[in-house]
Structures are given as C-alpha cells and as structure tokens.
Design an enzyme around this catalytic site. Structure first.
Site, PDB file in Angstrom:
ATOM      1  N   HIS A  72       0.836  -1.208   0.000  1.00  0.00           N
ATOM      2  CA  HIS A  72       0.000   0.000   0.000  1.00  0.00           C
ATOM      3  C   HIS A  72       0.871   1.258   0.000  1.00  0.00           C
ATOM      4  O   HIS A  72       1.796   1.361   0.788  1.00  0.00           O
ATOM      5  CB  HIS A  72      -0.890   0.031   1.242  1.00  0.00           C
ATOM      6  CG  HIS A  72      -2.036  -0.932   1.171  1.00  0.00           C
ATOM      7  ND1 HIS A  72      -3.186  -0.774   1.897  1.00  0.00           N
ATOM      8  CD2 HIS A  72      -2.202  -2.051   0.448  1.00  0.00           C
ATOM      9  CE1 HIS A  72      -4.023  -1.764   1.625  1.00  0.00           C
ATOM     10  NE2 HIS A  72      -3.444  -2.565   0.754  1.00  0.00           N
ATOM     11  N   TYR A 201      -9.048   4.763   8.270  1.00  0.00           N
ATOM     12  CA  TYR A 201      -9.187   4.998   9.705  1.00  0.00           C
ATOM     13  C   TYR A 201     -10.295   6.041   9.861  1.00  0.00           C
ATOM     14  O   TYR A 201     -10.186   7.142   9.315  1.00  0.00           O
ATOM     15  CB  TYR A 201      -7.891   5.540  10.308  1.00  0.00           C
ATOM     16  CG  TYR A 201      -6.791   4.493  10.449  1.00  0.00           C
ATOM     17  CD1 TYR A 201      -5.971   4.160   9.379  1.00  0.00           C
ATOM     18  CD2 TYR A 201      -6.590   3.847  11.663  1.00  0.00           C
ATOM     19  CE1 TYR A 201      -4.972   3.204   9.521  1.00  0.00           C
ATOM     20  CE2 TYR A 201      -5.581   2.891  11.812  1.00  0.00           C
ATOM     21  CZ  TYR A 201      -4.786   2.575  10.743  1.00  0.00           C
ATOM     22  OH  TYR A 201      -3.796   1.630  10.875  1.00  0.00           O
ATOM     23  N   PRO A 292      -3.785  -1.088  19.325  1.00  0.00           N
ATOM     24  CA  PRO A 292      -3.549  -1.481  17.926  1.00  0.00           C
ATOM     25  C   PRO A 292      -3.620  -0.341  16.897  1.00  0.00           C
ATOM     26  O   PRO A 292      -3.113  -0.511  15.784  1.00  0.00           O
ATOM     27  CB  PRO A 292      -4.634  -2.524  17.655  1.00  0.00           C
ATOM     28  CG  PRO A 292      -5.663  -2.329  18.703  1.00  0.00           C
ATOM     29  CD  PRO A 292      -4.968  -1.751  19.889  1.00  0.00           C
ATOM     30  N   LYS A 296       1.466  -1.141  15.330  1.00  0.00           N
ATOM     31  CA  LYS A 296       2.892  -1.213  15.681  1.00  0.00           C
ATOM     32  C   LYS A 296       3.321  -2.491  16.398  1.00  0.00           C
ATOM     33  O   LYS A 296       4.513  -2.807  16.458  1.00  0.00           O
ATOM     34  CB  LYS A 296       3.267  -0.010  16.574  1.00  0.00           C
ATOM     35  CG  LYS A 296       3.262   1.298  15.851  1.00  0.00           C
ATOM     36  CD  LYS A 296       4.420   1.397  14.874  1.00  0.00           C
ATOM     37  CE  LYS A 296       4.156   2.389  13.778  1.00  0.00           C
ATOM     38  NZ  LYS A 296       4.369   1.901  12.445  1.00  0.00           N
ATOM     39  N   TYR A 384       4.040   5.836  10.593  1.00  0.00           N
ATOM     40  CA  TYR A 384       3.192   4.723  10.157  1.00  0.00           C
ATOM     41  C   TYR A 384       3.997   3.698   9.353  1.00  0.00           C
ATOM     42  O   TYR A 384       3.867   2.493   9.582  1.00  0.00           O
ATOM     43  CB  TYR A 384       2.011   5.257   9.335  1.00  0.00           C
ATOM     44  CG  TYR A 384       0.918   4.218   9.191  1.00  0.00           C
ATOM     45  CD1 TYR A 384      -0.026   4.036  10.194  1.00  0.00           C
ATOM     46  CD2 TYR A 384       0.849   3.400   8.066  1.00  0.00           C
ATOM     47  CE1 TYR A 384      -1.010   3.059  10.088  1.00  0.00           C
ATOM     48  CE2 TYR A 384      -0.130   2.425   7.943  1.00  0.00           C
ATOM     49  CZ  TYR A 384      -1.059   2.267   8.959  1.00  0.00           C
ATOM     50  OH  TYR A 384      -2.021   1.295   8.852  1.00  0.00           O
TER      51      TYR A 384
HETATM   52  P1  FAD Z   1       2.529 -13.309  20.777  1.00  0.00           P
HETATM   53  O1  FAD Z   1       2.121 -13.255  19.372  1.00  0.00           O
HETATM   54  O2  FAD Z   1       1.509 -13.098  21.833  1.00  0.00           O
HETATM   55  O3  FAD Z   1       3.253 -14.706  21.004  1.00  0.00           O
HETATM   56  C1  FAD Z   1       3.526 -15.225  22.284  1.00  0.00           C
HETATM   57  C2  FAD Z   1       3.466 -16.743  22.219  1.00  0.00           C
HETATM   58  O4  FAD Z   1       3.834 -17.302  23.472  1.00  0.00           O
HETATM   59  C3  FAD Z   1       2.058 -17.244  21.920  1.00  0.00           C
HETATM   60  O5  FAD Z   1       2.087 -18.148  20.840  1.00  0.00           O
HETATM   61  C4  FAD Z   1       1.618 -17.890  23.227  1.00  0.00           C
HETATM   62  O6  FAD Z   1       0.714 -18.956  23.004  1.00  0.00           O
HETATM   63  C5  FAD Z   1       2.951 -18.358  23.797  1.00  0.00           C
HETATM   64  N1  FAD Z   1       2.979 -18.544  25.257  1.00  0.00           N
HETATM   65  C6  FAD Z   1       2.367 -17.806  26.202  1.00  0.00           C
HETATM   66  N2  FAD Z   1       2.621 -18.297  27.428  1.00  0.00           N
HETATM   67  C7  FAD Z   1       3.427 -19.378  27.256  1.00  0.00           C
HETATM   68  C8  FAD Z   1       4.023 -20.320  28.144  1.00  0.00           C
HETATM   69  N3  FAD Z   1       3.821 -20.231  29.472  1.00  0.00           N
HETATM   70  N4  FAD Z   1       4.781 -21.310  27.622  1.00  0.00           N
HETATM   71  C9  FAD Z   1       4.972 -21.397  26.279  1.00  0.00           C
HETATM   72  N5  FAD Z   1       4.432 -20.533  25.394  1.00  0.00           N
HETATM   73  C10 FAD Z   1       3.665 -19.533  25.872  1.00  0.00           C
HETATM   74  N6  FAD Z   1       0.619  -5.457  15.415  1.00  0.00           N
HETATM   75  C11 FAD Z   1       1.096  -4.940  14.257  1.00  0.00           C
HETATM   76  O7  FAD Z   1       2.322  -4.793  14.125  1.00  0.00           O
HETATM   77  N7  FAD Z   1       0.287  -4.576  13.201  1.00  0.00           N
HETATM   78  C12 FAD Z   1      -1.065  -4.707  13.288  1.00  0.00           C
HETATM   79  O8  FAD Z   1      -1.763  -4.439  12.307  1.00  0.00           O
HETATM   80  C13 FAD Z   1      -1.616  -5.207  14.527  1.00  0.00           C
HETATM   81  N8  FAD Z   1      -2.939  -5.372  14.676  1.00  0.00           N
HETATM   82  C14 FAD Z   1      -3.419  -6.035  15.769  1.00  0.00           C
HETATM   83  C15 FAD Z   1      -4.763  -6.269  15.818  1.00  0.00           C
HETATM   84  C16 FAD Z   1      -5.291  -6.974  16.896  1.00  0.00           C
HETATM   85  C17 FAD Z   1      -6.774  -7.222  16.947  1.00  0.00           C
HETATM   86  C18 FAD Z   1      -4.417  -7.464  17.937  1.00  0.00           C
HETATM   87  C19 FAD Z   1      -4.962  -8.268  19.098  1.00  0.00           C
HETATM   88  C20 FAD Z   1      -3.073  -7.213  17.891  1.00  0.00           C
HETATM   89  C21 FAD Z   1      -2.563  -6.495  16.811  1.00  0.00           C
HETATM   90  N9  FAD Z   1      -1.192  -6.243  16.710  1.00  0.00           N
HETATM   91  C22 FAD Z   1      -0.712  -5.615  15.581  1.00  0.00           C
HETATM   92  C23 FAD Z   1      -0.277  -6.664  17.766  1.00  0.00           C
HETATM   93  C24 FAD Z   1       0.441  -7.972  17.453  1.00  0.00           C
HETATM   94  O9  FAD Z   1      -0.486  -8.978  17.153  1.00  0.00           O
HETATM   95  C25 FAD Z   1       1.329  -8.396  18.635  1.00  0.00           C
HETATM   96  O10 FAD Z   1       2.115  -7.304  19.033  1.00  0.00           O
HETATM   97  C26 FAD Z   1       2.222  -9.600  18.294  1.00  0.00           C
HETATM   98  O11 FAD Z   1       1.469 -10.792  18.329  1.00  0.00           O
HETATM   99  C27 FAD Z   1       3.394  -9.745  19.269  1.00  0.00           C
HETATM  100  O12 FAD Z   1       4.128 -10.902  18.977  1.00  0.00           O
HETATM  101  P2  FAD Z   1       4.862 -11.726  20.138  1.00  0.00           P
HETATM  102  O13 FAD Z   1       5.535 -12.855  19.464  1.00  0.00           O
HETATM  103  O14 FAD Z   1       5.635 -10.798  20.989  1.00  0.00           O
HETATM  104  O15 FAD Z   1       3.682 -12.245  21.074  1.00  0.00           O
HETATM  105  C1  DHB Z   2      -4.962  -3.781  10.961  1.00  0.00           C
HETATM  106  C2  DHB Z   2      -4.752  -3.717  12.312  1.00  0.00           C
HETATM  107  C3  DHB Z   2      -4.394  -2.512  12.894  1.00  0.00           C
HETATM  108  O1  DHB Z   2      -4.172  -2.432  14.205  1.00  0.00           O
HETATM  109  C4  DHB Z   2      -4.237  -1.374  12.115  1.00  0.00           C
HETATM  110  O2  DHB Z   2      -3.896  -0.203  12.708  1.00  0.00           O
HETATM  111  C5  DHB Z   2      -4.430  -1.459  10.749  1.00  0.00           C
HETATM  112  C6  DHB Z   2      -4.800  -2.662  10.172  1.00  0.00           C
HETATM  113  C7  DHB Z   2      -5.348  -5.066  10.353  1.00  0.00           C
HETATM  114  O3  DHB Z   2      -5.505  -6.037  11.110  1.00  0.00           O
HETATM  115  O4  DHB Z   2      -5.518  -5.136   9.126  1.00  0.00           O
END
Ligand code: FAD
Ligand code: DHB
Length: 391
Positions: A72, A201, A292, A296, A384
C-alpha cells in the site's frame, strides 16, 4: 537437554528469533503452550512496516510475502463525513506498508523451522524458568506428560503479555509504565471485497472504525466497542449497520458478506524497563503493548528480536557482552516512539466515554491539521511506515 538459547513462545518474536539465530549457527529450542493449528489460525495483526518486510526478506522467509502481500502506498482518514488520503509513499521518500496477516508470517516461519528439523515443542505445559542470574539459566516444562529441563546459556522470553517470563523477574527489578483505555476493538473477518483499495481509519461520533483487508476477497473490519464487550451483542446485521453509519455519507459501498471470525481486543499501553534480568531477555509483547491503532505491535516484536539476535551473535563470535548489555536501551528508544505514536493515533480517532465538547473540537482540529498540513501528514506517514533501522 542443553541448548544455547531457550525460547519461550512461538509467536512472531520467538519464531523469528529462532530463525535469525539459526542463520548465525546458534542453536535454540522453542517452547509453545498452544497447538500448531491454534497459532497458525490466531487472527491478529495485518500491517507490516517496510523494515519488517526487509528483515523477513533478508532472512529468506519472504517468498510468499512478496507474492501475496498487498503493498500500500497510502491510507485514508475519514472524519466529518469526508475521506482524506495520506500519501505514505510520497511523504516518506518511497516507503510503503504491506498488508499480510500475522498468522501468515507465523506459518512461513514455522515452515522454515520444521524444514530445518530444528527443535520446537507445541502444547508444552507448566513452563517455568529458573537460575536467571547464573551462567546456566534453566527452563522446566512438561510435554506429553513427561517433565523436562533445558539448561541454556540464555533465555528469550517471547511469551506475550500473559506469559510466565516477565513475572519470573524478582519484584523491584522492573519499572512498569501503563495506561488502560476505556474501550476495545471488535474485529471481524468477512468474505467480501474490501470497500476501498487502501485502509480507512474512521473518526466518528458513534466511535472509531477501521476498514482493512487481508486479500482482494477478504475484508478485515474493526469497530470501537466496550473493553469487555459481549460478542452476543453483535450479530452480523448490527456489525454491518454500525460500519455503514460510521463510514458516513461517503461514496463508498460496503459489500456485505459472510462474517467468519469475530473477536474483542481490550486496549492498553504498557512498557517494562529494563527488558532484561540476568540472562533472561524479554522481547515483543512480553515486554511492551501498544493499542492497535497505528499497527505497531508485531513490528516492534520484529525490531526487538533483530537487535537481540545480533547481540547474541556478537557474544558467540567474540565473547563480547556490549550489545547484550545495551539491548534494553537500544530497543526502548524505538518502543517509546511507537508508544507515543500509538497513543496519539488512539487519542485522535476514538470517542472517549468521558469526552467533553472541548476535547471533541481539539480532535477535529488535529484531524484537520494532519490531513491538510504537509508537515503534520509527514510526521504521521513516517511513523506509520516505520522509522528506518539505525541501530
Ligand atoms: P505473541 O504473538 O503473543 O506470542 C507469544 C506466544 O507465546 C504465543 O504463541 C503464546 O501462546 C505463547 N505462550 C504464552 N505463554 C506461554 C508459556 N507459558 N509457555 C509457552 N508458550 C507460551 N501489530 C502490528 O504490528 N500490526 C497490526 O496491524 C496489529 N494489529 C493487531 C490487531 C489486533 C486485533 C491485535 C490483538 C493485535 C494487533 N497487533 C498488531 C499486535 C500484534 O499482534 C502483537 O504485538 C504480536 O502478536 C506480538 O508478537 P509476540 O511474538 O511478541 O507475542
Ligand atoms: C490492521 C490492524 C491494525 O491495528 C491497524 O492499525 C491497521 C490494520 C489489520 O488487522 O488489518
């Protein structure tokens, strides 16, 4: 068992760290408490910064991303029933974002791990970490009802916000910075053509809405809701009705299709300092959360493990601990920038329950400025698409 780096959590942070370490010849064991099927289908983020795409490409796991990711060049902001485009590409000297589901990144990294036959355990139970301030920290867990212990040189806590690593750090070591928002996002996936080729947005008096996508046939939509919203309050018809209202009297047409996934995300800002204790290093959501808005979270997780992998590689090559000692400080600079940006985007676009007319006018003034001043739009755009890696 014995390994160099024990990694708790197979989200984007844990899996990418394991992959980057393997490229440097460093062994790791990854432990995940969920099943492979669960983590491959967990719907979350969708927007990858340019720097994140570059890291995945350079690590050799970007082949499908290059094929299927939607690049995009801009985004739209809607308020007062009008849409305004922010030209990300032009305002940032050619940088872009890529729409590609987080679970697709996870699938690509998992495939690389499995193909390399590198150690990865799903559905582990009772994970705990020990002796963090010694040269041989340990992870204990059970798998298929058998207890195991792994002796490590280092432990990477990549287990997300609700994991066990951060709470294992003794009381008094960490300083926590936190803000909880009085709303959440209801997120849905629908089998329908996205209403626009770019993200929208949407600031609206009924609350925020976001129009995003996953593929040219699948729309990703978010609606501001209560932080503990009951999904039962949101039958499909109400979702489409509310989106229609919040999109306003715009010339866009919503293509209503089958909604096949719904979830509610509460929103918070959270940072822990430092992100290290002894030989435990926290990365990703285990160390910090952003609301979210601004997309980021996953990008920060990628930025953390890029720094951590490099610091560990330097340690194994030279024995030097300089980069490891600087890990928190190096990461926290980018993290606080993203915390500010996500808080600002959230404050600008949502309807706060205790809002006053004065605050509403301030929001509109800021939206007007961001969409009409090149300087203000540039500040939004460069945050962004993600600040370039300088470390
Ligand atoms: P996680 O993905 O949470 O991974 C942690 C892992 O550890 C999981 O698989 C979990 O099951 C495992 N775990 C937990 N406890 C234990 C344990 N005791 N033993 C073993 N394993 C364990 N970010 C963006 O950059 N762009 C976006 O567009 C965006 N949109 C989002 C939209 C939504 C609705 C949500 C909820 C989040 C969004 N995020 C976005 C945030 C992003 O999803 C998270 O920041 C990302 O998942 C972080 O990755 P991580 O690997 O640190 O943690
Ligand atoms: C999406 C999630 C976000 O948090 C955002 O700011 C933009 C897009 C997405 O899941 O597509």
């Amino acid at each position: 068992m014995r390994t160099q780096v024990g990694i708790v959590g197979a989200g984007p942070a844990g899996l990418l760290l394991a992959h980057l370490l393997r490229l440097q010849g460093i062994e790791s064991v990854v432990l995940e408490n969920r099943s492979r099927d669960y983590i491959e289908n967990r719907i979350r983020a969708g927007v990858l910064e340019q720097g994140t795409v570059d890291v995945l490409n350079e690590a050799g796991v970007g082949e499908r991303l290059r094929r299927e990711g939607l690049v995009h060049h801009g985004l739209e902001i809607s308020f007062n029933q009008r849409r305004h485009r922010i030209n990300l590409h032009e305002l940032t000297g050619g940088r872009t974002i890529t729409v590609y589901g987080q679970q697709e990144v996870v699938k690509d990294l998992l495939r690389a791990r499995v193909e390399a036959a590198a150690p990865l355990y799903f559905e582990v139970e009772n994970t705990s970490i020990h002796a963090l301030d010694t040269a041989t920290p340990k992870i204990r867990f059970s798998h298929n009802a058998t207890a195991h212990e792994i002796k490590c040189d280092f432990i990477a806590g990549c287990d997300g916000f609700h994991g066990i690593c951060r709470p294992a750090i003794p009381a008094g070591v960490l300083q926590i910075f936190e803000r909880v928002y009085p709303f959440g996002w209801l997120g849905v996936l629908a089998q329908s053509k996205p209403p626009s080729a770019e993200l929208i947005y949407c600031h609206h008096e009924r609350g925020f809405a976001l129009f995003s996508m996953r593929t040219p046939e699948i729309t990703r939509l978010y609606i501001q809701c209560e932080p503990d919203e009951d999904l039962a309050n949101w039958p499909d018809e109400r979702i489409w009705e509310e989106l229609e209202l919040r999109l306003g009297a715009s010339d866009l047409t919503l293509h209503e299709g089958a909604i096949f996934q719904k979830g509610v995300t509460p929103m918070r800002s959270f940072v822990t300092e430092p992100m290290q204790y002894g030989r435990l290093f926290l990365a990703g959501d285990a160390a910090h959360i952003v609301p979210p808005t601004g997309a980021k979270g996953m990008n920060l997780a990628v930025a953390d493990v890029r720094i951590l992998a490099r610091a560990l590689a330097a340690y194994y090559q030279t024995g030097g601990t300089e980069l490891l000692n600087a890990y928190s400080q190096t990461c926290l600079r980018r993290i606080w920038r993203a915390e500010h940006f996500s808080w600002w985007m959230t404050s600008l676009l949502h309807r706060f329950p205790d809002t006053t007319l004065f605050q509403q006018r301030l929001q509109l003034a800021e939206l007007d400025y961001v969409t009409h001043s090149r300087a203000a739009a540039t500040a939004l755009a460069e945050n962004y698409v993600g600040l370039p890696f300088t470390e």
